[in-house]
Design a protein around this motif. Structure first.
Motif, PDB file in Angstrom:
ATOM      1  N   LEU A 219      67.945  37.179   1.003  1.00 34.11           N
ATOM      2  CA  LEU A 219      67.253  37.285  -0.283  1.00 34.11           C
ATOM      3  C   LEU A 219      67.930  38.305  -1.196  1.00 34.11           C
ATOM      4  CD1 LEU A 219      63.564  37.110   0.967  1.00 34.11           C
ATOM      5  CD2 LEU A 219      64.659  35.510  -0.609  1.00 34.11           C
ATOM      6  N   ILE A 220      68.373  39.395  -0.617  1.00 39.59           N
ATOM      7  CA  ILE A 220      69.094  40.411  -1.397  1.00 39.59           C
ATOM      8  C   ILE A 220      70.345  39.807  -2.023  1.00 39.59           C
ATOM      9  CG2 ILE A 220      70.485  42.524  -1.171  1.00 39.59           C
ATOM     10  CD1 ILE A 220      68.313  43.462   0.897  1.00 39.59           C
ATOM     11  N   GLU A 221      71.073  39.026  -1.243  1.00 44.57           N
ATOM     12  CA  GLU A 221      72.276  38.374  -1.784  1.00 44.57           C
ATOM     13  C   GLU A 221      71.908  37.418  -2.911  1.00 44.57           C
ATOM     14  OE1 GLU A 221      75.463  39.225  -1.244  1.00 44.57           O
ATOM     15  OE2 GLU A 221      74.494  40.815  -0.070  1.00 44.57           O
ATOM     16  N   PHE A 222      70.803  36.700  -2.749  1.00 43.67           N
ATOM     17  CA  PHE A 222      70.339  35.813  -3.824  1.00 43.67           C
ATOM     18  C   PHE A 222      70.060  36.614  -5.092  1.00 43.67           C
ATOM     19  CE2 PHE A 222      66.535  34.381  -6.151  1.00 43.67           C
ATOM     20  CZ  PHE A 222      67.071  33.252  -6.754  1.00 43.67           C
ATOM     21  N   TYR A 223      69.356  37.729  -4.963  1.00 44.67           N
ATOM     22  CA  TYR A 223      68.985  38.519  -6.139  1.00 44.67           C
ATOM     23  C   TYR A 223      70.184  39.203  -6.788  1.00 44.67           C
ATOM     24  CZ  TYR A 223      64.059  37.586  -5.514  1.00 44.67           C
ATOM     25  OH  TYR A 223      62.852  36.961  -5.432  1.00 44.67           O
ATOM     26  N   LYS A 224      71.325  39.179  -6.141  1.00 45.88           N
ATOM     27  CA  LYS A 224      72.553  39.708  -6.751  1.00 45.88           C
ATOM     28  C   LYS A 224      73.261  38.651  -7.598  1.00 45.88           C
ATOM     29  CE  LYS A 224      73.454  43.281  -3.298  1.00 45.88           C
ATOM     30  NZ  LYS A 224      74.357  43.735  -2.223  1.00 45.88           N
ATOM     31  N   THR A 225      72.849  37.368  -7.463  1.00 45.83           N
ATOM     32  CA  THR A 225      73.452  36.302  -8.256  1.00 45.83           C
ATOM     33  C   THR A 225      72.849  36.307  -9.659  1.00 45.83           C
ATOM     34  OG1 THR A 225      71.796  34.627  -7.668  1.00 45.83           O
ATOM     35  CG2 THR A 225      73.701  34.877  -6.164  1.00 45.83           C
ATOM     36  N   ASP A 226      73.464  35.560 -10.568  1.00 42.07           N
ATOM     37  CA  ASP A 226      72.956  35.501 -11.944  1.00 42.07           C
ATOM     38  C   ASP A 226      71.531  34.951 -11.995  1.00 42.07           C
ATOM     39  OD1 ASP A 226      75.256  36.593 -12.961  1.00 42.07           O
ATOM     40  OD2 ASP A 226      76.153  34.662 -13.523  1.00 42.07           O
TER      41      ASP A 226
END
Length: 151
Positions: free
Chosen positions: A103-110
């Motif tokens: 989820l953290i990686e997702f929230y780092k995307t645009d």
């Protein structure tokens, strides 16, 4: 035996610490921390209390508002602390550390950043809409319930 037990406790605390760190990163990146700040803002809480009291026909004066703010400040730290504990437990039961990292990686995307930035606004809109709907339907519903129970 005592050394093994202490080592075991140390390993457990390290594992818990990694999860806690991932959880805190998730809260920050997802926009939940911003939502918490909005939810626990004095003005937001006073607005909710104003709404609740107005449904009871009670109008709040400026002096009463100051007293309410003082009361809120006495309780809100404990309320937030309890909420934090409960939410941590919920996440711990339902999301693994790997889930949180994904989820953290997702929230780092645009798109993740967009979702994060809109989360507090979405929650505010939801609360405002609930207030509006409650004000529209609650008085009539309350009257029907009173009639039903003969009071």
């Amino acid at each position: 035996m005592k050394k093994i037990f202490i080592l075991f406790l140390l390993l457990i605390s390290l594992l818990f610490s990694d999860y806690k760190d991932a959880y805190e990163d998730f809260l920050e990146l997802s926009g939940y921390n911003a939502s918490y700040k909005l939810m626990f803002d004095d003005r937001t809480i006073l607005k909710v209390i104003h709404s609740e009291l107005s449904t009871l026909g009670i109008n709040i004066t400026d002096e009463m508002e100051d007293d309410l703010t003082a009361i809120l400040k006495n309780y809100m730290f404990d309320v937030k602390e309890e909420l934090d504990k409960d939410m941590f437990s919920f996440y711990k039961e339902n999301y693994s550390e790997d889930d949180l990292k994904a989820l953290i990686e997702f929230y780092k995307t645009d798109i993740g950043k967009k979702v994060s930035s809109l989360t507090p606004l979405f929650e505010k809109k939801l609360l405002d809409t609930l207030d509006k709907v409650k004000a529209k339907y609650y008085p009539e519903m309350e009257q029907e319930i009173i009639k039903l129970f003969g009071k």
